[in-house]
Design an enzyme around this catalytic site. Structure first.
Site, PDB file in Angstrom:
ATOM      1  N   CYS A 310       0.896  -1.220   0.181  1.00  0.00           N
ATOM      2  CA  CYS A 310      -0.072  -0.175  -0.017  1.00  0.00           C
ATOM      3  C   CYS A 310       0.838   1.538  -0.139  1.00  0.00           C
ATOM      4  O   CYS A 310       1.715   1.547   0.737  1.00  0.00           O
ATOM      5  CB  CYS A 310      -1.016   0.032   1.255  1.00  0.00           C
ATOM      6  SG  CYS A 310      -2.215   1.485   1.171  1.00  0.00           S
ATOM      7  N   ARG A 406     -13.140   1.320  -4.477  1.00  0.00           N
ATOM      8  CA  ARG A 406     -12.548   1.273  -3.113  1.00  0.00           C
ATOM      9  C   ARG A 406     -11.945   2.407  -2.945  1.00  0.00           C
ATOM     10  O   ARG A 406     -11.516   2.780  -1.560  1.00  0.00           O
ATOM     11  CB  ARG A 406     -11.592  -0.062  -3.019  1.00  0.00           C
ATOM     12  CG  ARG A 406     -11.150  -0.234  -1.487  1.00  0.00           C
ATOM     13  CD  ARG A 406     -10.234  -1.429  -1.405  1.00  0.00           C
ATOM     14  NE  ARG A 406     -10.116  -2.039  -0.174  1.00  0.00           N
ATOM     15  CZ  ARG A 406      -9.053  -1.596   0.802  1.00  0.00           C
ATOM     16  NH1 ARG A 406      -8.396  -0.426   0.273  1.00  0.00           N
ATOM     17  NH2 ARG A 406      -8.914  -1.910   1.828  1.00  0.00           N
ATOM     18  N   GLU A 475      18.880  -4.933  17.324  1.00  0.00           N
ATOM     19  CA  GLU A 475      19.271  -6.008  18.392  1.00  0.00           C
ATOM     20  C   GLU A 475      17.992  -6.853  18.230  1.00  0.00           C
ATOM     21  O   GLU A 475      18.433  -8.134  18.466  1.00  0.00           O
ATOM     22  CB  GLU A 475      19.375  -5.100  19.691  1.00  0.00           C
ATOM     23  CG  GLU A 475      19.842  -6.222  20.710  1.00  0.00           C
ATOM     24  CD  GLU A 475      19.723  -5.547  22.068  1.00  0.00           C
ATOM     25  OE1 GLU A 475      20.973  -5.524  22.769  1.00  0.00           O
ATOM     26  OE2 GLU A 475      18.811  -5.166  22.582  1.00  0.00           O
TER      27      GLU A 475
END
Length: 498
Positions: A310, A406, A475
């Site tokens: 997206c 949409r 990390e």
């Protein structure tokens, strides 16, 4: 003039990579946890995962696998309404506690009419013989028609009417299985108290249900299925067909759920059925969530631009980092106990755990499921590795196929004039979806074990986040080592004890 506002995570809107869950005192082992969840008023899942309504992710094959594993698939809407409804039917009939409304035939029908239901006498299986009043009067089997030669012969002359094996509606599965075994048959006829035909119970469906004890099923023992719809008249007509097909959950699926057109669509579709639930989205704010709930949504989908494919946040400059969006939505929904579904941004099982800890009832996932055997599309080789296609519903290809509405661009006819908010790409081939779901669920259970939550509600109440730096994120991942693949091997119990 625009201003900087404070979010649920402070002035800095945070996402999954910005935080870690803190471990705490625990009396819970991961294997003892319960990850069942509720995603709508009466829809419960044993795995808090839904597959995304994307044309490279969810059609009937993946939706079936999702439901069998305890999750749920949302069938995309880049299909005609008829095609999408048929995809839902494929899911609903794949594994049924009882086959409702199977093909039947009347006693006054002819042999020719009966054979037209199948592919001739050699392929004819069986059909209940039912009067217009729905009273069961017999069954027409392959043995009854195998040597019949007159196509005009009436069914009542051919059918088996004596010693019919029937069970009452609501029979327990173990009792139905016992009857099938005792009479050495593969189908039992289900009737009500007035001997009216209700449906069929088959050996195959009983076997399937035993293989998938955690499957997501409706009250009739059928696999759960969801489907996406748009707004406007097209969405309404699509919803009608999907309801007729037996859909459990309608997802009003748009890029901007806090739009009046979407709110109106939710209110309108909500009136179609008392049994079908409505999920609506997408939103990323407290106010957007409240608006959808007030419009009648049974669940709210959260996420503006977090997905890997997206580009809304880059193209439009709009969005809210996903963790902050989830927490804002949960805050808006908690007084009415409306489930929040975290849609997008899940890269690892740890992200799923963080989304649930933040208050989401479940997560909707696309990219992690796109490369599985059950997702649409073919596996192809590229530079010696296997891939499957994956694209955003805001990509040019998907919008041209039907998802432009949409993103409120349905009126654009020239694909060159579309303003895409997604990309097209590929993801590594992952094999069966069951393996992916196992790893995701396993990671969530591990998080619950670390935090001490026996179920999802307990987990959410106990969970606390700690912010981390960029160094903390580095990390957290594997570092300072070259990762080499290694085949899994079984360790003998004695060696494991040592």
């Amino acid at each position: 003039m625009a201003r900087i506002i404070e979010t649920s995570t402070g002035l800095d809107a945070l996402t999954f990579d910005d935080v870690l869950l803190q471990p705490g005192h625990s009396e819970v082992m991961p294997g003892q946890t319960n990850i069942a969840t509720r995603i709508a008023q009466d829809i419960e899942l044993n795995v808090p995962i839904l597959s995304a309504a994307m044309d490279t992710v969810t059609e009937s094959r993946l939706a079936i696998a999702m439901a069998q594993a305890g999750g749920m698939g949302v069938i995309h809407r880049n299909l005609t309404p008829v095609q999408q409804a048929e995809e839902v039917r494929q899911v609903k009939k794949f594994e049924s506690g009882m086959v409702v409304n199977p093909v039947t035939i009347g006693p006054d029908a002819t042999l020719a009419e009966a054979l037209s239901l199948d592919e001739g006498p050699r392929h004819f299986r069986a059909s209940p013989v039912v009067e217009k009043s729905h009273r069961l009067v017999g069954i027409l089997t392959n043995r009854d028609v195998r040597f019949a030669s007159d196509p005009e012969q009436k069914i009542y002359e051919l059918m088996t009417r004596e010693n019919l094996v029937t069970v009452k509606d609501g029979v327990q599965q173990h009792e139905a299985k016992r009857l099938l075994h005792t009479h050495r048959i593969e189908k039992x006829l289900v009737v009500d108290a007035d001997s009216r035909f209700v449906g069929l119970i088959t050996v195959k469906d009983i076997e399937k249900s035993q293989l998938n004890p955690h499957a997501s099923k409706d009250a009739q023992g059928r696999l759960r299925a969801a489907a996406a719809i748009s707004v406007g008249d097209d969405g309404y007509e699509r919803a009608e067909r999907l309801i007729d097909a037996g859909v459990d959950l309608l997802v009003v699926d748009t890029a901007h759920g806090h739009s009046q057109r979407v709110l109106d669509a939710v209110t309108r579709v909500k009136k179609l059925s008392n049994s079908v639930r409505i999920m609506a989205g997408n939103v990323a704010t407290y106010d957007g969530t409240r608006a959808l709930i007030d419009a009648g949504a049974d669940a709210v989908k959260v996420g503006i631009g977090p997905g890997s494919i997206c580009t809304t946040r880059i193209v439009a400059g709009v969005g809210v980092p996903q963790l902050a969006a989830i927490m804002s939505a949960v805050q808006a929904a908690q007084d009415q106990n409306i489930p929040i579904i975290a849609d997008g941004g899940i890269k690892f099982s740890g992200d799923l755990a963080k989304a649930i800890a933040a208050g989401a009832s479940a997560a909707m996932i696309g990219s992690l499921l796109a490369g599985t055997d059950e997702s649409p599309g073919e596996v192809y080789l590229y530079q010696g590795r296997s891939f499957k296609a994956y694209r955003g519903m805001g990509s040019v290809g998907a919008m041209a196929r039907g998802s432009a509405d949409r993103y409120f661009q349905a009126e654009v006819r020239d694909t060159l004039k579309l303003v895409p908010e997604g990309i097209e790409g590929x993801v590594p081939y992952k094999g069966p979806v069951s393996g992916v779901l196992h790893q995701l669920a396993g990671g969530l259970k591990a998080a619950m074990g670390y935090v001490g939550g026996a179920d999802l509600k307990d987990f959410q109440e106990r969970a606390t986040f700690v912010r981390i730096s960029g160094a903390g994120l580095r990390e957290s991942h594997a570092h300072d080592v070259t990762i080499t693949p290694r085949k899994a091997r079984i360790i003998p119990a004695q060696a494991a004890d040592r």
